[in-house]
Design an enzyme around this catalytic site. Structure first.
Site, PDB file in Angstrom:
ATOM      1  N   HIS A 110       0.814  -1.222   0.000  1.00  0.00           N
ATOM      2  CA  HIS A 110       0.000   0.000   0.000  1.00  0.00           C
ATOM      3  C   HIS A 110       0.847   1.271   0.000  1.00  0.00           C
ATOM      4  O   HIS A 110       0.347   2.347   0.320  1.00  0.00           O
ATOM      5  CB  HIS A 110      -0.968   0.007   1.196  1.00  0.00           C
ATOM      6  CG  HIS A 110      -2.068  -1.013   1.078  1.00  0.00           C
ATOM      7  ND1 HIS A 110      -2.845  -1.412   2.144  1.00  0.00           N
ATOM      8  CD2 HIS A 110      -2.522  -1.713   0.007  1.00  0.00           C
ATOM      9  CE1 HIS A 110      -3.726  -2.332   1.733  1.00  0.00           C
ATOM     10  NE2 HIS A 110      -3.542  -2.533   0.450  1.00  0.00           N
ATOM     11  N   CYS A 140       9.760  16.362 -13.844  1.00  0.00           N
ATOM     12  CA  CYS A 140       9.028  17.073 -14.906  1.00  0.00           C
ATOM     13  C   CYS A 140       8.555  18.464 -14.477  1.00  0.00           C
ATOM     14  O   CYS A 140       7.964  19.175 -15.275  1.00  0.00           O
ATOM     15  CB  CYS A 140       7.831  16.234 -15.377  1.00  0.00           C
ATOM     16  SG  CYS A 140       6.458  16.214 -14.202  1.00  0.00           S
TER      17      CYS A 140
HETATM   18  C1  BJW Z   1      -3.896  -5.756  16.956  1.00  0.00           C
HETATM   19  C2  BJW Z   1      -3.442  -4.913  17.924  1.00  0.00           C
HETATM   20  C3  BJW Z   1      -2.345  -5.360  18.633  1.00  0.00           C
HETATM   21  C4  BJW Z   1      -5.096  -3.938  17.052  1.00  0.00           C
HETATM   22  N1  BJW Z   1      -1.809  -6.551  18.355  1.00  0.00           N
HETATM   23  N2  BJW Z   1      -3.353  -6.943  16.691  1.00  0.00           N
HETATM   24  C5  BJW Z   1     -16.300  -4.728  -2.528  1.00  0.00           C
HETATM   25  C6  BJW Z   1     -15.936  -6.035  -2.216  1.00  0.00           C
HETATM   26  C7  BJW Z   1     -14.592  -6.447  -2.222  1.00  0.00           C
HETATM   27  C8  BJW Z   1     -13.595  -5.544  -2.550  1.00  0.00           C
HETATM   28  C9  BJW Z   1     -13.957  -4.256  -2.868  1.00  0.00           C
HETATM   29  C10 BJW Z   1     -15.299  -3.856  -2.853  1.00  0.00           C
HETATM   30  N3  BJW Z   1     -15.350  -2.536  -3.184  1.00  0.00           N
HETATM   31  C11 BJW Z   1     -14.081  -2.103  -3.392  1.00  0.00           C
HETATM   32  C12 BJW Z   1     -13.228  -3.150  -3.200  1.00  0.00           C
HETATM   33  C13 BJW Z   1     -11.742  -3.107  -3.294  1.00  0.00           C
HETATM   34  C14 BJW Z   1     -11.143  -2.310  -2.160  1.00  0.00           C
HETATM   35  C15 BJW Z   1     -11.616  -2.916  -0.830  1.00  0.00           C
HETATM   36  O1  BJW Z   1     -11.112  -3.925  -0.364  1.00  0.00           O
HETATM   37  N4  BJW Z   1     -12.570  -2.285  -0.179  1.00  0.00           N
HETATM   38  C16 BJW Z   1     -13.109  -2.830   1.080  1.00  0.00           C
HETATM   39  C17 BJW Z   1     -13.321  -1.715   2.061  1.00  0.00           C
HETATM   40  C18 BJW Z   1     -14.371  -3.630   0.747  1.00  0.00           C
HETATM   41  N5  BJW Z   1      -9.707  -2.433  -2.281  1.00  0.00           N
HETATM   42  C19 BJW Z   1      -9.010  -1.592  -3.033  1.00  0.00           C
HETATM   43  O2  BJW Z   1      -9.534  -0.639  -3.601  1.00  0.00           O
HETATM   44  C20 BJW Z   1      -7.545  -1.919  -3.223  1.00  0.00           C
HETATM   45  N6  BJW Z   1      -7.256  -2.000  -4.597  1.00  0.00           N
HETATM   46  C21 BJW Z   1      -7.826  -2.915  -5.402  1.00  0.00           C
HETATM   47  O3  BJW Z   1      -8.634  -3.729  -4.968  1.00  0.00           O
HETATM   48  O4  BJW Z   1      -7.382  -2.877  -6.701  1.00  0.00           O
HETATM   49  C22 BJW Z   1      -7.986  -3.790  -7.645  1.00  0.00           C
HETATM   50  C23 BJW Z   1      -7.473  -5.179  -7.488  1.00  0.00           C
HETATM   51  C24 BJW Z   1      -8.352  -6.244  -7.575  1.00  0.00           C
HETATM   52  C25 BJW Z   1      -7.874  -7.542  -7.443  1.00  0.00           C
HETATM   53  C26 BJW Z   1      -6.548  -7.755  -7.238  1.00  0.00           C
HETATM   54  C27 BJW Z   1      -5.663  -6.689  -7.159  1.00  0.00           C
HETATM   55  C28 BJW Z   1      -6.141  -5.400  -7.277  1.00  0.00           C
HETATM   56  C29 BJW Z   1      -6.684  -0.842  -2.614  1.00  0.00           C
HETATM   57  C30 BJW Z   1      -6.781  -0.808  -1.137  1.00  0.00           C
HETATM   58  C31 BJW Z   1      -6.027   0.379  -0.564  1.00  0.00           C
HETATM   59  C32 BJW Z   1      -6.110   0.414   0.950  1.00  0.00           C
HETATM   60  N7  BJW Z   1      -5.634   1.630   1.391  1.00  0.00           N
HETATM   61  C33 BJW Z   1      -5.593   1.881   2.836  1.00  0.00           C
HETATM   62  C34 BJW Z   1      -5.213   3.378   3.061  1.00  0.00           C
HETATM   63  C35 BJW Z   1      -3.913   3.745   2.410  1.00  0.00           C
HETATM   64  C36 BJW Z   1      -2.728   3.431   3.268  1.00  0.00           C
HETATM   65  C37 BJW Z   1      -2.665   4.290   4.513  1.00  0.00           C
HETATM   66  O5  BJW Z   1      -3.124   5.447   4.507  1.00  0.00           O
HETATM   67  O6  BJW Z   1      -2.097   3.820   5.511  1.00  0.00           O
HETATM   68  O7  BJW Z   1      -4.678   0.981   3.465  1.00  0.00           O
HETATM   69  S1  BJW Z   1      -7.134   1.576   3.692  1.00  0.00           S
HETATM   70  C38 BJW Z   1      -6.390   0.956   5.154  1.00  0.00           C
HETATM   71  O8  BJW Z   1      -6.852  -0.393   5.313  1.00  0.00           O
HETATM   72  C39 BJW Z   1      -4.894   0.905   4.886  1.00  0.00           C
HETATM   73  C40 BJW Z   1      -4.552  -0.448   5.432  1.00  0.00           C
HETATM   74  O9  BJW Z   1      -3.338  -0.915   4.871  1.00  0.00           O
HETATM   75  C41 BJW Z   1      -5.743  -1.275   5.081  1.00  0.00           C
HETATM   76  C42 BJW Z   1      -5.894  -2.528   5.925  1.00  0.00           C
HETATM   77  O10 BJW Z   1      -6.114  -2.194   7.271  1.00  0.00           O
HETATM   78  P1  BJW Z   1      -5.523  -3.117   8.430  1.00  0.00           P
HETATM   79  O11 BJW Z   1      -4.047  -3.054   8.401  1.00  0.00           O
HETATM   80  O12 BJW Z   1      -6.150  -4.449   8.372  1.00  0.00           O
HETATM   81  O13 BJW Z   1      -5.993  -2.284   9.726  1.00  0.00           O
HETATM   82  P2  BJW Z   1      -7.383  -2.366  10.518  1.00  0.00           P
HETATM   83  O14 BJW Z   1      -7.473  -1.159  11.364  1.00  0.00           O
HETATM   84  O15 BJW Z   1      -8.508  -2.652   9.611  1.00  0.00           O
HETATM   85  O16 BJW Z   1      -7.232  -3.643  11.445  1.00  0.00           O
HETATM   86  C43 BJW Z   1      -6.304  -3.678  12.523  1.00  0.00           C
HETATM   87  C44 BJW Z   1      -6.245  -5.083  13.076  1.00  0.00           C
HETATM   88  O17 BJW Z   1      -5.239  -5.144  14.063  1.00  0.00           O
HETATM   89  C45 BJW Z   1      -7.564  -5.518  13.747  1.00  0.00           C
HETATM   90  O18 BJW Z   1      -7.811  -6.890  13.399  1.00  0.00           O
HETATM   91  C46 BJW Z   1      -7.254  -5.406  15.238  1.00  0.00           C
HETATM   92  O19 BJW Z   1      -7.954  -6.358  16.028  1.00  0.00           O
HETATM   93  C47 BJW Z   1      -5.781  -5.724  15.252  1.00  0.00           C
HETATM   94  N8  BJW Z   1      -5.035  -5.132  16.354  1.00  0.00           N
HETATM   95  N9  BJW Z   1      -4.280  -3.797  17.940  1.00  0.00           N
HETATM   96  C48 BJW Z   1      -2.388  -7.324  17.385  1.00  0.00           C
HETATM   97  N10 BJW Z   1      -1.834  -4.599  19.628  1.00  0.00           N
END
Ligand code: BJW
Length: 236
Positions: A110, A140
């Site tokens: 990401h 650019c």
């Molecule tokens: C602990 C803890 C501790 C807490 N110890 N654990 C409908 C259906 C399916 C998919 C889609 C849909 N509509 C759109 C989509 C696709 C979309 C998507 O998935 N949307 C969903 C919301 C449904 N995805 C995209 O658009 C991606 N691109 C894409 O799909 O391109 C096409 C493609 C298709 C097929 C193959 C390949 C490509 C792009 C996604 C971009 C995500 N961007 C973000 C923000 C940018 C980065 C940033 O600013 O930092 O990335 S969103 C945000 O979520 C960030 C993260 O990387 C990402 C994941 O979050 P994460 O890391 O899981 O955090 P949390 O907060 O959700 O969870 C924390 C966890 O830790 C929890 O489980 C806690 O319990 C735990 N925890 N403390 C251990 N101490």
């Protein structure tokens, strides 16, 4: 004790950096409770108000620079040093705490807070502490600077390499990720289908916990060092 050999792929999410003081997204006090993700993490939000998006990432860059790797990051780096075989960390995190802990094979699917990207020509360069959209691109000169971050609707980085590693993996471990954002949320299913053993380490069960063979619940700073300690000392 297990031998530290074979092909290991580790997926990390915001939960691994939570105990370093960096916020997660979807927990009770997560970033998405205070910021509208459609405004700060989509190309449309950036087009509408680039200054708001830069302010969000400038603040997160400052927080990440002030944070330090925790026991979970350090344990993974120590495991990599003694692993004989393929070892890959795929992180959804945009901080650099894995690298600062000493991990070497890390893919940031990401993007990275420390990167700048020209929305005009695609040139990349190191981010300054405070970035603005009208910073000129060094290649650019276009005033279209954005953070080098993958927003919703954009294609994550290094996907071919990641899928190749998942298809070849013997073991897939997901740490601190909610399993709600694709394509990362499908990695356990991809790896299991290809024959890998899948383990989830998380503070609470993810949305895709049923895709894993085993689940351990707890904080990453306890679970990850405990899991790493189960691997016998290797040659390195
Ligand atoms: C602990 C803890 C501790 C807490 N110890 N654990 C409908 C259906 C399916 C998919 C889609 C849909 N509509 C759109 C989509 C696709 C979309 C998507 O998935 N949307 C969903 C919301 C449904 N995805 C995209 O658009 C991606 N691109 C894409 O799909 O391109 C096409 C493609 C298709 C097929 C193959 C390949 C490509 C792009 C996604 C971009 C995500 N961007 C973000 C923000 C940018 C980065 C940033 O600013 O930092 O990335 S969103 C945000 O979520 C960030 C993260 O990387 C990402 C994941 O979050 P994460 O890391 O899981 O955090 P949390 O907060 O959700 O969870 C924390 C966890 O830790 C929890 O489980 C806690 O319990 C735990 N925890 N403390 C251990 N101490």
């Amino acid at each position: 004790m297990k031998s530290p050999v074979g092909r290991l792929v580790i997926l990390t999410g915001a939960g691994i950096s939570a105990e370093s003081g960096l916020g997660t997204f979807r927990d009770r006090d997560g970033l998405w409770t205070r910021h509208d993700l459609s405004k700060v993490a989509t190309p449309e939000g950036f087009a509408e108000d680039p200054a708001r998006v830069h302010a969000f990432y400038n603040a997160r860059r400052a927080n990440a620079r002030a944070a330090a790797p925790n026991a979970a990051h350090l344990a993974l780096a120590a495991l990599e040093r003694r692993w004989s075989g393929d070892f890959l960390i795929v992180t959804q995190n945009v901080d650099d705490l894995h690298e600062r802990a000493g991990s070497r094979n890390v893919l940031h699917m990401h993007g990275v807070l420390e990167g700048a990207l020209c929305a005009g020509c695609g040139h990349r360069w190191p981010a300054s502490a405070v970035m603005a959209a009208d910073d000129p691109c060094p290649a650019c000169a276009a005033p279209r600077t954005r953070p080098d971050i993958v927003w919703f609707g954009e294609y994550p980085y290094q996907m071919e390499r990641i899928w190749q590693a998942l298809r070849a993996a013997d073991l897939f471990v997901a740490i601190g990720t909610s399993g709600t954002v694709y394509p990362a949320a499908a990695f356990a299913q991809d790896a299991a289908r290809a024959g890998a053993e899948c383990l989830e380490l998380n503070a609470e069960a993810s949305a895709v916990a049923s895709d894993f063979h085993a689940l351990r619940i707890g904080p990453a700073t306890r679970l990850v060092p405990e899991w790493v300690a189960e691997w016998r000392d290797g040659p390195g």
